[in-house]
Write a protein that holds these residues in place. Structure first.
Motif: not given
Length: 350
Positions: A235-250
């Motif tokens: 596998l190849n991994f890519r991470s993006v962050g830190p972010l606000p809670s876009y995916s959880f509580y927009t």
């Protein structure tokens, strides 16, 4: 230039924050400032109102980049911010405060859930997709089926090819699910919540949003490096962050239209004055039984009628929530004058 309104970026846990950007260093000279309400503030700028549904890709992309830049700066200053959906405009400051007032309980509950937390998005893809497909093709069951089909190459049918394709797809999904579960298990100790996003193509193994306590970010990053090393050949991994809670509580601000509420009311044959939430549920159950396609298999257009009934129910259910936020616990007023007081709903984006 079109009409000027107020653009919303997010809501922070402070009522005395400074101007974040002055006109000299901001997007299209839009000063980014705050509108306070109790112990919260909306982060905003004065901006030309644009419907991004119909704008060019360049205009939307410019606003997206600036939207993210503003939120990143606020996070760097250690404020907790709940992001607001991209492209959200309000008419004036009074409407912004109305939103903060109506959505206050919801916003406060979300603020507690995201306080001192960040989101990191993690994507894993197959390191060598063709090699994975080759490995799957050598699995015993698939190998036997291929040998059986190839034994008589002149009689190979489309159905034969589809059968092999389905088996390969199932085997690929099974292998993907195995790796995805392992990854989540490894990271579980470091995250307070996961959100699994849709995979964009067959080469993607997992598309994962992780909600992390800010003080565990270094531990999380270290663990992802360990996972990357462990699965390096696969596998190849890519991470993006830190972010606000876009995916959880927009936060999404929905402005309902009187014409839609009026249409839904008529669809449910409700009184012109008002209805109760319980009445709405009872009418829906009765009409759903009457118009269900399974009960009317030979009635032309019944599927469309049933779909419209469900659409009307969704509209009225959202109107219920908006009325509740406005302080009307049970009654749904249907006059245009009363509707204007209840037309805004503050919700978490689906």
């Amino acid at each position: 230039m079109g009409k000027i309104g107020i653009y919303l970026y997010g809501i922070i846990n402070s009522n005395n924050a400074p101007h974040f950007f002055t006109p000299q260093d901001s997007y299209k000279k839009e000063s980014v400032y705050t509108i306070p309400y109790q112990e919260l503030s909306a982060v905003v700028s004065n901006s030309e109102i644009i419907d991004f549904t119909y704008s060019s890709k360049d205009v939307s992309a410019e606003r997206l980049v600036w939207h993210q830049k503003v939120i990143e700066k606020i996070m760097d200053l250690k404020y907790t911010i709940i992001p607001v959906r991209l492209g959200t405009f309000m008419v004036d400051e009074a409407e912004v405060k109305d939103i903060l007032s109506k959505g206050y309980s919801l916003i406060k509950s979300i603020m507690e859930k995201v306080r001192d937390k960040i989101e990191t998005d993690l994507v894993a893809t197959w390191a060598d997709f063709n090699l994975i497909l080759k490995e799957i093709g050598e699995e015993e069951e698939i190998k036997k089926l291929k040998e059986k089909i190839l034994a008589n190459p002149k009689k190979i049918t489309v159905d034969d090819q589809m059968e092999v394709g389905v088996m390969i797809k199932k085997a690929l999904d099974k292998k993907r699910e195995k790796y995805a579960l392992q990854i989540q298990t490894f990271l579980n100790h470091y995250c307070t919540a996961f959100k699994v996003h849709e995979l964009m193509d067959d080469r993607m193994v997992i598309n994962l949003a992780c909600l992390i306590n800010r003080d565990k970010q270094k531990d999380f990053d270290r663990k992802t490096e360990e996972i990357n090393t462990e699965f390096a050949e696969k596998l190849n991994f890519r991470s993006v962050g830190p972010l606000p809670s876009y995916s959880f509580y927009t936060i999404e601000i929905k402005k309902m239209k009187f014409e839609e509420i009026d249409w839904a009311k008529k669809k449910f044959r409700l009184s012109d004055d008002f209805a109760t939430k319980n009445e709405l549920k009872k009418v829906y159950r009765k009409l759903a039984l009457s118009f269900h396609p399974d009960r009317n298999p030979n009635t032309p257009g019944i599927e469309k009628e049933f779909d419209q009934l469900n659409k009307a129910y969704r509209i009225l259910t959202e109107y219920c929530e908006a009325c509740k936020q406005a302080g009307k616990e049970d009654n749904l007023p249907f006059s245009e004058e009363e509707f204007e007081k209840n037309k805004i709903l503050v919700k978490v984006k689906d």
